[in-house]
Write an enzyme that holds these catalytic residues in place. Structure first.
Site, mmCIF file in Angstrom:
data_model
loop_
_atom_site.group_PDB
_atom_site.id
_atom_site.type_symbol
_atom_site.label_atom_id
_atom_site.label_comp_id
_atom_site.label_asym_id
_atom_site.label_seq_id
_atom_site.Cartn_x
_atom_site.Cartn_y
_atom_site.Cartn_z
ATOM 1 N N CYS A 5 -20.317 -2.619 2.493
ATOM 2 C CA CYS A 5 -19.309 -3.446 3.148
ATOM 3 C C CYS A 5 -19.446 -3.374 4.669
ATOM 4 O O CYS A 5 -19.312 -4.397 5.358
ATOM 5 C CB CYS A 5 -17.919 -3.002 2.719
ATOM 6 N N GLY B 182 0.818 -1.205 0.000
ATOM 7 C CA GLY B 182 0.000 0.000 0.000
ATOM 8 C C GLY B 182 0.850 1.252 0.000
ATOM 9 O O GLY B 182 1.851 1.344 -0.711
#
Length: 401
Positions: free
Chosen positions: A372, A195
């Site tokens: 989500c 990331g």
């Protein structure tokens, strides 16, 4: 991250329900087709009313949205929301109700059969396609993610034990991983799917490690190189399959969801190849409850191309004979709170991005984050941290508290 499973009718659900208390009378009058009434009945079993007054009720602007949901599952439902065909005050609560009632288990949308077949037959995450998610999702713009995430830019589930802010939850997660890996000064660390470098930067500053991180996002790599220029860290734009270095410890946080079932075994073999014989590997991944669940078509098209959440059984198959599972820790309920914090940050920062990204993107991103959150709240999705060793920790492994 993967939103709720497809929503459509199975062959068994053929009876058309009449008006129920779950749908307001004026809403019923607008449902002029059997498919629309069928979906209304399914929603009613989840205690979701059409044009009701509760935060999780659906406000229907175009009854055709129900037929799209019936024909295309979550792809149709999500695209109808993006188009403004329906609204909901609390999408997170809507999906919590929907999944708690297991409506998703009744559905098999025929139009998505080709998607299911592709997942099972083809390698959708091969060396060429693996780069698509970097361009489509992670390269949206570092300024956008800086506005949504915590100051360290950790784009994965925080650990909310004894903390009450997103920044503190993410630091707690990073520290927990460091302690689980038993990091010590001078160790060499590999981060597969690094990331923006949040874990590597934290581990270098607080535990004295040096390391290598790999990502398929050009934006992430450039940002991390600049942010951590003074630390003994290297950030590579590289596919994990190309790795052949040796490391004292390995971590992978929120990347395994992009590997795909066809590549799980190879991924574990690469990790074993790169790990010292006495080293530990921590795998942090979202998980699904059922092995045979097919990746959601809406999120595959609009959020994470080629994504596929693994099951416990699939991970077990992948590590069989390669790694010993020393510890398995589930704190999936913490992802609900993490996603809600991201959503709050996103909405607060939206005026800065409205002209650049547009209202359709705003509705898409809201649907992504809140669907989500609802899936984790309903415990339809999990968050696992696996601690793996090559030959077993002598004397046993004890999870740090």
């Amino acid at each position: 991250m993967v939103p709720p499973p497809d929503i459509a009718v199975s062959d068994e659900a053929t009876d058309t329900p009449g008006p129920t208390e779950a749908t307001a009378p004026d809403a019923i009058a607008r449902l002029d087709s059997a498919p629309q009434q069928l979906v209304a009945g399914m929603l009613g079993r989840a205690d979701i009313r059409i044009d009701g007054g509760r935060p999780w009720d659906m406000r229907l602007h175009d009854p055709g949205a129900l037929e799209r949901a019936l024909a295309e599952g979550n792809l149709g439902l999500g695209e109808a929301y993006m188009a403004g065909a329906w609204d909901c005050e609390r999408l997170d609560a809507f999906f919590d109700h929907l999944l708690r009632a297991h409506i998703d288990r009744e559905v098999q949308p025929a139009r998505l059969a080709w998607h299911a077949l592709q997942v099972r037959l083809f390698n959708r995450q091969n060396r060429t396609r693996a780069w698509q998610v970097g361009r489509a999702h992670y390269d949206l713009g570092n300024d956008f993610y800086e506005a949504m995430l915590d100051p360290l830019m950790a784009y994965s589930c925080g650990y909310w034990r004894d903390v009450d802010t997103l920044a503190a939850a993410q630091e707690a997660k990073l520290e927990l991983i460091c302690r689980k890996l038993r990091l010590q000064s001078g160790m060499r660390l590999l981060d597969i799917g690094c990331g923006w470098g949040s874990f590597m930067g934290y581990a270098a500053r607080h535990h004295g490690v040096e390391g290598v991180g790999v990502t398929v996002s050009r934006e992430q790599a450039e940002w991390a190189r600049e942010r951590y220029a003074g630390l003994p860290l290297t950030f590579r734009l590289q596919d994990y399959r190309e790795l052949d270095d040796r490391f004292d410890a390995i971590v992978s946080v929120g990347m395994f969801e992009h590997v795909g079932r066809k590549n799980h075994r190879q991924y574990m073999e690469v990790a074993a190849r790169c790990l010292a014989d006495d080293g530990l590997f921590l795998l942090h991944t979202i998980g699904k409850n059922r092995r045979d669940a097919v990746p959601d078509r809406w999120i595959d098209k609009h959020i994470f191309p080629n994504g596929e959440t693994p099951s416990i059984g699939q991970i077990g198959d992948a590590i069989d004979g390669v790694f010993v599972c020393e510890d398995l820790h589930n704190f999936g309920a913490d992802y609900d709170r993490t996603l809600m914090a991201w959503h709050d940050n996103f909405e607060a920062a939206w005026p800065r991005f409205a002209e650049r990204l547009g209202e359709t993107f705003r509705r898409k991103w809201r649907y992504y984050l809140l669907s989500c959150a609802g899936a984790f709240r309903a415990r339809e999705l999990q968050l696992w941290q696996w601690v793996l060793s090559k030959d077993g920790v002598r004397g046993g492994y004890r999870r740090p508290q």
